[in-house]
Design an enzyme around this catalytic site. Sequence first.
Site, PDB file in Angstrom:
ATOM      1  N   GLY A 109      16.615  32.877  24.392  1.00  0.00           N
ATOM      2  CA  GLY A 109      17.744  32.205  25.014  1.00  0.00           C
ATOM      3  C   GLY A 109      18.469  31.324  24.027  1.00  0.00           C
ATOM      4  N   GLY A 136      20.445  27.311  23.729  1.00  0.00           N
ATOM      5  CA  GLY A 136      20.748  26.013  24.311  1.00  0.00           C
ATOM      6  C   GLY A 136      21.732  25.267  23.444  1.00  0.00           C
ATOM      7  N   GLY A 137      22.039  24.012  23.822  1.00  0.00           N
ATOM      8  CA  GLY A 137      22.982  23.222  23.051  1.00  0.00           C
ATOM      9  C   GLY A 137      22.478  22.924  21.649  1.00  0.00           C
ATOM     10  CG  PHE A 138      18.380  23.274  21.279  1.00  0.00           C
ATOM     11  CD1 PHE A 138      18.339  23.049  22.638  1.00  0.00           C
ATOM     12  CD2 PHE A 138      17.818  24.427  20.782  1.00  0.00           C
ATOM     13  CE1 PHE A 138      17.737  23.974  23.469  1.00  0.00           C
ATOM     14  CE2 PHE A 138      17.219  25.356  21.612  1.00  0.00           C
ATOM     15  CZ  PHE A 138      17.169  25.129  22.966  1.00  0.00           C
ATOM     16  N   GLY A 139      20.553  25.143  19.884  1.00  0.00           N
ATOM     17  CA  GLY A 139      20.449  26.372  19.125  1.00  0.00           C
ATOM     18  C   GLY A 139      19.602  27.402  19.854  1.00  0.00           C
ATOM     19  N   PRO A 140      19.192  28.496  19.190  1.00  0.00           N
ATOM     20  CG  PRO A 140      18.841  30.106  17.539  1.00  0.00           C
ATOM     21  CD  PRO A 140      19.545  28.808  17.788  1.00  0.00           C
ATOM     22  CB  VAL A 141      14.521  29.416  22.512  1.00  0.00           C
ATOM     23  CG1 VAL A 141      13.007  29.375  22.699  1.00  0.00           C
ATOM     24  CG2 VAL A 141      15.126  28.047  22.735  1.00  0.00           C
ATOM     25  CG  ASP A 198      19.621  18.904  31.668  1.00  0.00           C
ATOM     26  OD1 ASP A 198      20.359  19.092  32.659  1.00  0.00           O
ATOM     27  OD2 ASP A 198      19.634  19.635  30.662  1.00  0.00           O
TER      28      ASP A 198
END
Length: 822
Positions: free
Chosen positions: A507, A509-514, A625
């Site tokens: 996935g 997110g705002g931080f980057g990929p996982v 969140d």
Amino acid sequence: MGEFPLLFVFSLLFSILPISPARDGIALNDTLQEDETIISSGGIFEMGYFSPNNSLNRYVGIWYKKIPVKTVVWVANREVPLSANASSVVLRIINLSQLALLSDNNDVIWFANMSLSRSVQNPVLQLLDSGNLVVRDGGDLNPENFFWQSFDHPTDTLLPGMKVGFVTGHEVYLTAWKSDDNPAPAEYSVHIDNTGYPQGFVMNGMAVTYRSGPWNGVRWSGVPMMDKNPIYTYALVINKHEVYTSYSLNNNSIISILVLTNTGFIERLVWVGGMKNWITFGKFPTDSCDMYRACGANGICNIYNFPICGCLDKFLPRNQEAWNIADYSGGCVRRRGLHCNNGTDIFVKYPGIKLPDTKYSWYDETMTLQECEQVCLKNCSCTAYSRLDIRNGGSGCLLWFGDLIDIRKLSDRGQDIYIRLASSELDKNTTHGFLNGSKRKHGNKSELLAASLSSVMGLILVGLSLMFCLWRKKTEVLHDHEFELPIFDFPTIARATNNFSADNKLGQGGFGPVYKGVLENGQEIAVKRLSKASVQGIDELKNEVIFIAKLQHRNLVSLLGCCIQREEQMLIYEYMPNRSLDLFIFDHEKKKLLDWPKRFNIINGIARGLMYLHQDSRLRIIHRDLKASNVLLDIDMNPKISDFGLARSVGGDETGADTSRVVGTHGYMSPEYAVLGIFSIKSDVFSFGVSLLEIVSGMRNKGFSLKDQYHTLLGHAWKLHGDGRSAELVDEHIVAEPDDLSQVLRSIHVGLLCVQQYPDDRPTMSEVVQMLTHDAVLPEPKEPGFFTGRPLSASTQASSSSSTQPAACSINEVSLSLVDPR
């Protein structure tokens, strides 16, 4: 002479037919009248109508038949007594599915729902010699196949064979009578807490008053007198579906029961026929040191000392002035702070104690004491360890995280615990700790050598941890406690993720990929990789480290380590095979895999995880969140809260704060936070309520639409509840047993209480956990927050000190940051 044959026949019939014994139950069309009783087949228990002591009220109950002192062990209508001038009543089975107490005009006074998994044409009520009142199929050859049993709904008495704990999907617990004249439920109750390693609690409302100590294979460790005795044997059963305790009598000729009194004591009573009376064989709490948290965190209670409270050796009172005036609530702190990252901490043995509260602990039954020490040493949140299962010669490893609560000195049959201390506490003459006033014990050379090697290895690790420690803001360091996080090298993570292959991507997110990865030892991991283009991500990543590394709970995702190399910054988590909750509840096919027991387990798990963050962790943490996509599911569909990138901590007794930077996800933020920037633990409660209603309904709050004035899932749910039609909200794919329906509707009710417009009206998460697992009457919910998709109501705006309208919110699932123009 003609009459003789007829008389002979009648005489013969009467001599052949047995005299009908007292009945032990009632059939479908039968009743139990006010002047009648039923008696178990062995004549041990009797059931009928009674009035306690001096009361004029009447109840339906069960008592011992052969004991001259009337001892009631169960009451049916304890909350709805029959008055002295009430019209005649009967107990009977109605509608093939309910045991009910009816008035003469067939009004239902009290009823017990039964769980019917199949059609039953011949339900019968039967009183067993165990004291268990059961409803079963009269045509079923299996006498243990019950549709309902009173043992699942006890009052204040625990009979042999009765279970207390989590049994067949619901909690079984005792509640005291209000008084000797009134069997209505009082505030005192007995529970088995399975948040960590199981232990028994007596509670007064929401407050713990007594704790049994954890189970050690033979008995509750804080109750020495439970060791082998001629009267009873205790057991604790733990499996995938149940956690409960029960006891059996070693001699069937003995009559013994466990009773919770209306003053909050657990009493073991034994009937002595020669004296024609009950005698008390044991009583808990036994003394002042048995009162929960008597001496605060890291304090120890010794009933033979004056004063009874002291600090563990190598600890000092947190507030000496309060301590001097016998206020021990602040507890104690270490004399010297831990330095975990240096690897120089040691463990000191404290013998002969009641083991601390295991509410937040971890247990492994296979580990040796040495392995237990190493596991604890590698986790900076771990503060103590002990071996637990004395039945198996001392096997089993129990770890504690955070402060050590509710310790007392046990002069007989106490256990040993090993508590983490700074290496500077190791003096020349001792390697073992000791309790205040006890004798010092000298260590041997091998122990000293081990401690020295540990210190040397710790110094080597300092350099590896230094870069990571520089991340921490000075204001976010809790006292002088540090934490250690394993560091992975970049090649290891690259190999594990197949060089961050797109096929391994889970996935974004705002931080980057996982990414999903597999380490060389076969362990599956999830890798959160900071995007080079991310501005917000670095702050989120630091937040994750600051908070998750200090948290240990079965319903929070575990952080395994990090990888920091040049421009690469990554966090390594445990891999959750079923990924996130939203992929199930909002997917038409996958949601079919979540029956009601699974959904209720998920709801409970999220609630307990949040309760830990708000109340029981060393930091009071507000997630900010919480949503379905931030709840991950393990292989058994157990939930774990993840993504602490937006979390905030508050100190001391604070429960909230305000901010000019509003962060969160549209559809889950509470009104006061989205509009005014005021966040608190009640903001998380609101988000939990939204998530709960989504889990039950299978519908998103965000983007919800119906052809009426309610444009949110919350408004729709509230309207249905007000009309008495909450069942219409339930996902059509939930196939709930009849016994589950009340639990489903209760969950919806709790969800609506959580999403009420004003924070003060919402319950705390500890109250939510109680509401979900107990059957107490719930308050009616007030209007929920309607800010999502439309402005706040006029009344809300008028009560606000600001006329600010809701800030514009993104409608996607990405967590967002909003600057509130206050």
